[in-house]
Enzyme design. Structure first.
Site, PDB file in Angstrom:
ATOM      1  N   ARG A 104       0.666  -1.195  -0.069  1.00 20.23           N
ATOM      2  CA  ARG A 104      -0.034  -0.020  -0.017  1.00 20.23           C
ATOM      3  C   ARG A 104       0.805   0.921  -0.080  1.00 20.23           C
ATOM      4  O   ARG A 104       1.803   1.442   1.012  1.00 20.23           O
ATOM      5  CB  ARG A 104      -0.828  -0.028   1.251  1.00 20.23           C
ATOM      6  CG  ARG A 104      -2.140   0.703   1.041  1.00 20.23           C
ATOM      7  CD  ARG A 104      -3.215   0.568   2.555  1.00 20.23           C
ATOM      8  NE  ARG A 104      -2.511   1.076   3.614  1.00 20.23           N
ATOM      9  CZ  ARG A 104      -3.010   1.181   4.724  1.00 20.23           C
ATOM     10  NH1 ARG A 104      -4.381   0.977   4.974  1.00 20.23           N
ATOM     11  NH2 ARG A 104      -2.726   1.457   5.920  1.00 20.23           N
ATOM     12  N   THR A 108      -0.490   7.483  -1.148  1.00 24.76           N
ATOM     13  CA  THR A 108      -1.752   7.359  -2.031  1.00 24.76           C
ATOM     14  C   THR A 108      -2.724   6.579  -1.280  1.00 24.76           C
ATOM     15  O   THR A 108      -3.840   6.485  -1.472  1.00 24.76           O
ATOM     16  CB  THR A 108      -1.548   7.226  -3.594  1.00 24.76           C
ATOM     17  OG1 THR A 108      -1.010   5.901  -3.495  1.00 24.76           O
ATOM     18  CG2 THR A 108      -0.570   8.179  -4.038  1.00 24.76           C
ATOM     19  N   ASP A 200       0.955  -2.872  12.311  1.00 27.13           N
ATOM     20  CA  ASP A 200       1.105  -3.223  11.038  1.00 27.13           C
ATOM     21  C   ASP A 200       1.622  -4.897  11.058  1.00 27.13           C
ATOM     22  O   ASP A 200       2.572  -5.218  11.569  1.00 27.13           O
ATOM     23  CB  ASP A 200       2.547  -2.356  10.450  1.00 27.13           C
ATOM     24  CG  ASP A 200       2.674  -2.823   9.145  1.00 27.13           C
ATOM     25  OD1 ASP A 200       3.127  -3.785   8.819  1.00 27.13           O
ATOM     26  OD2 ASP A 200       2.719  -1.755   8.262  1.00 27.13           O
ATOM     27  N   ASP A 203       4.890  -5.999   9.607  1.00 29.54           N
ATOM     28  CA  ASP A 203       6.035  -5.574  10.322  1.00 29.54           C
ATOM     29  C   ASP A 203       6.287  -6.435  11.602  1.00 29.54           C
ATOM     30  O   ASP A 203       7.371  -6.982  12.043  1.00 29.54           O
ATOM     31  CB  ASP A 203       6.117  -3.929  10.803  1.00 29.54           C
ATOM     32  CG  ASP A 203       6.653  -3.296   9.527  1.00 29.54           C
ATOM     33  OD1 ASP A 203       7.167  -3.621   8.707  1.00 29.54           O
ATOM     34  OD2 ASP A 203       6.284  -1.874   9.849  1.00 29.54           O
TER      35      ASP A 203
HETATM   36  C1  PRP Z   1      -1.066  -4.444   4.555  1.00 33.01           C
HETATM   37  C2  PRP Z   1      -2.076  -5.746   4.958  1.00 33.01           C
HETATM   38  C3  PRP Z   1      -2.879  -5.646   3.642  1.00 33.01           C
HETATM   39  C4  PRP Z   1      -2.783  -4.279   3.353  1.00 33.01           C
HETATM   40  C5  PRP Z   1      -4.290  -3.521   3.968  1.00 33.01           C
HETATM   41  O1  PRP Z   1      -0.027  -4.708   3.991  1.00 33.01           O
HETATM   42  O2  PRP Z   1      -1.218  -6.885   5.132  1.00 33.01           O
HETATM   43  O3  PRP Z   1      -2.131  -6.148   2.434  1.00 33.01           O
HETATM   44  O4  PRP Z   1      -2.028  -3.486   4.309  1.00 33.01           O
HETATM   45  O5  PRP Z   1      -4.541  -2.470   3.683  1.00 33.01           O
HETATM   46  P1  PRP Z   1      -5.800  -1.659   2.489  1.00 33.01           P
HETATM   47  O6  PRP Z   1      -6.780  -2.648   2.940  1.00 33.01           O
HETATM   48  O7  PRP Z   1      -5.861  -0.325   3.190  1.00 33.01           O
HETATM   49  O8  PRP Z   1      -5.005  -1.964   1.477  1.00 33.01           O
HETATM   50  P2  PRP Z   1       1.077  -3.561   3.328  1.00 33.01           P
HETATM   51  O9  PRP Z   1       0.339  -2.738   2.510  1.00 33.01           O
HETATM   52  O10 PRP Z   1       1.596  -2.907   4.826  1.00 33.01           O
HETATM   53  O11 PRP Z   1       2.128  -4.738   3.105  1.00 33.01           O
HETATM   54  P3  PRP Z   1       3.200  -5.727   4.033  1.00 33.01           P
HETATM   55  O12 PRP Z   1       2.135  -6.666   4.008  1.00 33.01           O
HETATM   56  O13 PRP Z   1       4.373  -5.915   2.786  1.00 33.01           O
HETATM   57  O14 PRP Z   1       3.592  -5.228   4.948  1.00 33.01           O
HETATM   58  N1  URA Z   2      -2.284  -2.822   7.230  1.00 31.65           N
HETATM   59  C1  URA Z   2      -1.978  -3.275   8.297  1.00 31.65           C
HETATM   60  O1  URA Z   2      -0.897  -3.995   8.508  1.00 31.65           O
HETATM   61  N2  URA Z   2      -2.777  -2.950   9.538  1.00 31.65           N
HETATM   62  C2  URA Z   2      -3.815  -2.054   9.499  1.00 31.65           C
HETATM   63  O2  URA Z   2      -4.201  -1.694  10.385  1.00 31.65           O
HETATM   64  C3  URA Z   2      -3.942  -1.393   8.217  1.00 31.65           C
HETATM   65  C4  URA Z   2      -3.003  -1.770   7.121  1.00 31.65           C
END
Ligand code: PRP
Ligand code: URA
Length: 209
Positions: A104, A108, A200, A203
């Site tokens: 994400r 944006t 997160d 993380d």
């Molecule tokens: C997180 C999560 C989802 C997304 C959710 O991933 O695992 O994929 O955010 O957010 P949204 O519904 O607003 O799109 P992130 O983009 O942080 O990537 P990561 O799994 O690599 O940490």
């Molecule tokens: N992605 C995450 O990992 N946690 C949140 O709360 C939203 C997006």
């Protein structure tokens, strides 16, 4: 809401509390996510078709049931969806695993695709897309669309914690997709994090920041 299944089994709620707690470290966080995925997978596979076969027990011949052999696939959204893969594979070890890489964009909030590798026969499989978090819904909406664009027709989405906004986005964009969720939280904050959520997920799973 139609097509949304909230799995609030006591064992799931207990383990969710563990992963929400900011004091829980990566090892325990990973273990709990795997266990929750397995418990949820049990329910999400409840309607798998069965077929009758004949076997012989030590006592006599009998007719009994086995899975009908419908092809299954699981598709974690990278990275955090990876945490749910082992739990699902414990239940359905023959499932093929596809991967979709999305992150994400922090400015944006739009999903950016960086990887996609799916089973070649994706159009013949029942797919379960995995991601612990459904926040704005942008990532899951895009991931499901990528999979549909590659021919998939039978898709479920499984997440641990969702916002009401995210559920609405998926239900409207993909009304054919059933959503399995362990908890629907209150709202999103100004940075589009789920409140109270768990922070997160990627993380916390992988110990990054
Ligand atoms: C997180 C999560 C989802 C997304 C959710 O991933 O695992 O994929 O955010 O957010 P949204 O519904 O607003 O799109 P992130 O983009 O942080 O990537 P990561 O799994 O690599 O940490
Ligand atoms: N992605 C995450 O990992 N946690 C949140 O709360 C939203 C997006």
């Amino acid at each position: 809401m139609k097509n949304v299944f909230v799995m609030d089994h006591p064992l799931i709620q207990h383990k969710l509390t563990l992963i929400r707690d900011k004091e829980t470290g990566s090892k325990e966080f990973r273990e709990a996510i795997k266990e929750i995925a397995m418990l949820m997978g049990y329910e999400a596979t409840r309607n798998l078709p069965l077929q009758e076969i004949e076997i012989e027990t030590p006592i006599c011949k009998t007719k009994t049931k086995v899975l009908a052999g419908r092809k299954l696939g699981i598709v974690p959204i990278l990275r955090a969806g990876l945490g749910m893969v082992d739990g699902m594979l414990n239940l359905i070890p023959a499932a093929k695993v596809g991967h979709i890489g999305l992150y994400r964009d922090p400015e944006t909030l739009e999903p950016v695709e960086y990887y996609c590798k799916l089973p070649a026969d994706v159009h013949e499989r029942d797919l379960i897309v995995l991601d612990p978090m459904l926040a704005t819904g942008g990532s899951a909406k895009a991931a499901i669309q990528f999979i549909k664009d590659r021919g998939a027709t039978s898709i479920k989405f499984m997440c641990l914690i969702a916002s009401p906004e995210g559920i609405k986005v998926i239900s409207e964009a993909h009304p054919d997709v059933e959503i399995y969720v362990a908890a629907v939280d209150e709202k999103l904050n100004d940075h589009a994090y789920i409140v109270p959520g768990l922070g997160d997920a990627g993380d916390r799973l992988f110990g990054t920041k």
